[in-house]
Design a protein around this motif. Structure first.
Motif, mmCIF file in Angstrom:
data_model
loop_
_atom_site.group_PDB
_atom_site.id
_atom_site.type_symbol
_atom_site.label_atom_id
_atom_site.label_comp_id
_atom_site.label_asym_id
_atom_site.label_seq_id
_atom_site.Cartn_x
_atom_site.Cartn_y
_atom_site.Cartn_z
ATOM 1 N N LEU B 52 0.844 -1.198 0.000
ATOM 2 C CA LEU B 52 0.000 0.000 0.000
ATOM 3 C C LEU B 52 0.876 1.243 0.000
ATOM 4 O O LEU B 52 1.971 1.243 0.556
ATOM 5 C CB LEU B 52 -0.884 0.021 1.247
ATOM 6 C CG LEU B 52 -1.712 -1.229 1.549
ATOM 7 C CD1 LEU B 52 -2.376 -1.097 2.914
ATOM 8 C CD2 LEU B 52 -2.769 -1.434 0.466
ATOM 9 N N ILE B 85 3.289 -1.178 4.151
ATOM 10 C CA ILE B 85 2.803 0.185 3.898
ATOM 11 C C ILE B 85 3.983 1.088 3.591
ATOM 12 O O ILE B 85 4.913 1.210 4.385
ATOM 13 C CB ILE B 85 2.029 0.737 5.115
ATOM 14 C CG1 ILE B 85 0.825 -0.160 5.426
ATOM 15 C CG2 ILE B 85 1.554 2.169 4.828
ATOM 16 C CD1 ILE B 85 0.031 0.293 6.642
ATOM 17 N N LEU B 126 -3.336 7.355 -1.602
ATOM 18 C CA LEU B 126 -4.046 6.313 -0.872
ATOM 19 C C LEU B 126 -4.290 5.210 -1.900
ATOM 20 O O LEU B 126 -5.317 5.180 -2.552
ATOM 21 C CB LEU B 126 -5.366 6.883 -0.335
ATOM 22 C CG LEU B 126 -6.097 6.103 0.743
ATOM 23 C CD1 LEU B 126 -5.189 5.767 1.906
ATOM 24 C CD2 LEU B 126 -7.296 6.892 1.221
ATOM 25 N N ARG B 127 -3.281 4.355 -2.074
ATOM 26 C CA ARG B 127 -3.283 3.450 -3.228
ATOM 27 C C ARG B 127 -2.893 2.023 -2.856
ATOM 28 O O ARG B 127 -2.073 1.808 -1.971
ATOM 29 C CB ARG B 127 -2.247 3.931 -4.260
ATOM 30 C CG ARG B 127 -2.812 4.806 -5.347
ATOM 31 C CD ARG B 127 -1.893 4.846 -6.562
ATOM 32 N NE ARG B 127 -0.540 5.269 -6.267
ATOM 33 C CZ ARG B 127 -0.103 6.503 -6.451
ATOM 34 N NH1 ARG B 127 -0.905 7.440 -6.902
ATOM 35 N NH2 ARG B 127 1.147 6.806 -6.170
ATOM 36 N N VAL B 128 -3.491 1.074 -3.573
ATOM 37 C CA VAL B 128 -2.960 -0.291 -3.553
ATOM 38 C C VAL B 128 -1.948 -0.345 -4.686
ATOM 39 O O VAL B 128 -2.299 -0.154 -5.846
ATOM 40 C CB VAL B 128 -4.066 -1.343 -3.788
ATOM 41 C CG1 VAL B 128 -3.454 -2.737 -3.836
ATOM 42 C CG2 VAL B 128 -5.129 -1.269 -2.705
ATOM 43 N N LYS B 129 -0.686 -0.543 -4.326
ATOM 44 C CA LYS B 129 0.367 -0.501 -5.332
ATOM 45 C C LYS B 129 0.473 -1.842 -6.052
ATOM 46 O O LYS B 129 0.481 -1.898 -7.278
ATOM 47 C CB LYS B 129 1.701 -0.167 -4.668
ATOM 48 C CG LYS B 129 2.807 0.204 -5.609
ATOM 49 C CD LYS B 129 3.921 0.911 -4.839
ATOM 50 C CE LYS B 129 4.987 1.419 -5.778
ATOM 51 N NZ LYS B 129 6.042 0.442 -6.028
ATOM 52 N N ALA B 130 0.560 -2.922 -5.289
ATOM 53 C CA ALA B 130 0.713 -4.253 -5.895
ATOM 54 C C ALA B 130 0.244 -5.322 -4.927
ATOM 55 O O ALA B 130 0.185 -5.086 -3.719
ATOM 56 C CB ALA B 130 2.178 -4.488 -6.259
ATOM 57 N N ILE B 131 -0.111 -6.464 -5.494
ATOM 58 C CA ILE B 131 -0.373 -7.620 -4.643
ATOM 59 C C ILE B 131 0.374 -8.820 -5.204
ATOM 60 O O ILE B 131 0.639 -8.901 -6.407
ATOM 61 C CB ILE B 131 -1.887 -7.963 -4.518
ATOM 62 C CG1 ILE B 131 -2.542 -8.196 -5.881
ATOM 63 C CG2 ILE B 131 -2.630 -6.915 -3.737
ATOM 64 C CD1 ILE B 131 -3.983 -8.671 -5.782
#
Lengths: 279, 134
Positions: B52, B85, B126-131
Motif C-alpha cells: 500500500l 505500507i 491512498l493506493r494499492v500498489k501491488a499484490i
C-alpha cells in the motif's frame, strides 16, 4: 461487522427511507461479516521492516496502482454528472454533532421554499428525527441511517437521489452524519461542501480537524447570538480556517435569531441563478 | 453533583465512544474489495502480500488502519497476507513564491514567504500498489 465502522457486530447496512415509509433491511456492502474482539489483532507493521523475497514459482506479483477510494469517486462523479445535467445545485453539509446543521437547514428551507425548490437528504446513524423535522416543512426528504457508519458515501446518496425524484433547477441539501473527521474523505458528488462550526466550539477546531476545512468551500459560523456568553475569538477562528484553506468563504449566522442569514440566502440564490444561466 | 458526575460518565463512556471516527475501516474494506477483484481476475486463490502507498496528508491514521485490519480481512483473500505500507512524505509548492517545501500537516504554510496558498505535490496518496498472489 458493518461496512463503515469498526464497532459493534449487530449492525446492518444503511437504510434509506422517506418519512412514514416502512423500514426494510438493505445491505450496502456485502462485507458485513461479524467479528469478535478477541484481542488477537495481528499488526503487520510495515513501516520499516525488511524481509526476504523468496519467490516460489506459484507466486505472481500484480501491479495494481489503484486508488483505494476509487469506487466512491466513480459513483460521486456519476452523481455530479446527474446533478449538472439536471441543474441541481447540491450541497454537502458537514460539521460536528450539535453545530446546528439541521437548524440552519430548517430556517433556510422555511424562508426560501417559496422561491427555490428544495430537496433534502438527511444522514444520521439512527432515527428518522431529522427527516421528520424537514418533512414538517413540506420539503421532499429522504433519511439515510448509516447504522454504525460514521459518514455518508456516494452510493448511499445515489440510491437516495433515485428515491427523491428531483426536478430540474433545484437545490439539494445533503446533511452528512455529524462528524468532523470521516466525511471529509468521501466525495458525494456535491457542487459545494459547506462546513458548519458553532461559537460554542473551540476556535482552533480548523487546525484540529484540518481535512474537513481543507475540502470545504464554505464555512458557516453558527450561533453568533451566543457570542456575548462564550469565550471565542471569531477572527482567530477564521484565521485558523484560512491557514488550512485560504479559499474558504465565510458566513456568520444565528439559525435561532435569523441574524446573518440574509447573506447566506443571497449566496444560495446567486448560485442557483448561475446554474440556471449555464444552459 | 452526583447526577452531574453520572451524566459525565454516561456521555464519556456511552455517547462519545460510538462516534470515534473509524473511516479507516471503510479504507480497509476498500482495499479488501480491490484485492478480491484482482485475485479473481488473475484466477488466483489468495494474496500472500499486499503493498500500500499512503501519504501523510491522506487523512488516514496508520495505527487505526492496523487496528481494524485483522477484522476487515477475516475470511477474505487477504486473511493471511503480509501488509507492507509505504509512507509517502508530504510536499507542497507555494503558489506565491514557487518554493517547494516538506509538509507534515495540511495547514503548513510556505517557510519562505508565509503564504497559505500552496499546491500539494505529494502526500495525498491512498493506493494499492501491488499484490502478490498464489
Amino acid at each position: 461487522m458493518c461496512g463503515t465502522c469498526g464497532c459493534g457486530s449487530e449492525s446492518k447496512g444503511p437504510t434509506i427511507l422517506k418519512p412514514g415509509e416502512k423500514e426494510h433491511e438493505h445491505s450496502h456492502n456485502e462485507h458485513t461479516h461479524e467479528h469478535s474482539h478477541d484481542g488477537h489483532h495481528h499488526h503487520h507493521d510495515g513501516h520499516s521492516h525488511t524481509h526476504d523475497h523468496s519467490h516460489d514459482h506459484n507466486h505472481k506479483v500484480l501491479k495494481i496502482e489503484q486508488d483505494i477510494l476509487q469506487n466512491n469517486q466513480v459513483l460521486a462523479a456519476r452523481n455530479r454528472g446527474y446533478f449538472e445535467a439536471k441543474k441541481i445545485f447540491a450541497l454537502n453539509l458537514v460539521s460536528s454533532p450539535g453545530s446546528g446543521k439541521t437548524s440552519i437547514l430548517e430556517r433556510t428551507l422555511a424562508d426560501l421554499k417559496a422561491e427555490i425548490p428544495f430537496y433534502v437528504i438527511e444522514g444520521d446513524q439512527q432515527t428518522m428525527n431529522d427527516a421528520n423535522r424537514i418533512d414538517a416543512l413540506n420539503i421532499p426528504v429522504v433519511q439515510i441511517n448509516t447504522g454504525k457508519g460514521c459518514h455518508l458515501e456516494s452510493d448511499m446518496v445515489y440510491n437516495a437521489v433515485k428515491k427523491l425524484e428531483i426536478k430540474d433547477n433545484s437545490i439539494l441539501m445533503i446533511e452528512n452524519v455529524g462528524n468532523l473527521v470521516c466525511p471529509s474523505m468521501f466525495d458525494l458528488g456535491e457542487s459545494k461542501r459547506v462546513v458548519i462550526i458553532s461559537t460554542t466550539e473551540g476556535e482552533d477546531k480548523p487546525i484540529k480537524y484540518p481535512d474537513m476545512f481543507y475540502t470545504s468551500n464554505i464555512c458557516i459560523i453558527n450561533k453568533i447570538d451566543l457570542l456575548p456568553y462564550v469565550n471565542i475569538n471569531v477572527q482567530k477562528l477564521k484565521d485558523y480556517a484560512l491557514k488550512v484553506n485560504p479559499n474558504l468563504q465565510f458566513f456568520e449566522v444565528s439559525a435561532t435569531t435569523g441574524e446573518g442569514m440574509e447573506a447566506w440566502y443571497n449566496w444560495l440564490k446567486d448560485q442557483s441563478k448561475i446554474l440556471e444561466a449555464k444552459a | 453533583m452526583i447526577i452531574i458526575c453520572f451524566l459525565f460518565i454516561y456521555f464519556v463512556t456511552l455517547r462519545v465512544n460510538p462516534l470515534i471516527p473509524m473511516h479507516e475501516l471503510s479504507i480497509a474494506l476498500g482495499i479488501v474489495k480491490i484485492a478480491e477483484d484482482e485475485t479473481a481476475k488473475a484466477k488466483a486463490k489468495k494474496v500472500t502480500k499486499i503493498e500500500l502507498e499512503i501519504g501523510v496528508l491522506a487523512g488516514v491514521e496508520i495505527d487505526s488502519l492496523n487496528f481494524v485490519w485483522s477484522s476487515a480481512v477475516q475470511d477474505t483473500v487477504l486473511e493471511n497476507a503480509e501488509k507492507e505500507i509505504l509512507i509517502i512524505e508530504g510536499k507542497g509548492k507555494c503558489i506565491d513564491c514557487n518554493t517547494e517545501f516538506e509538509m507534515d500537516n495540511i495547514y503548513d504554510c510556505c517557510p519562505e514567504c508565509g503564504s497559505n496558498f500552496k499546491g500539494i505535490l505529494k502526500g495525498k496518496e491512498l493506493r494499492v500498489k501491488a499484490i502478490e498472489v498464489i
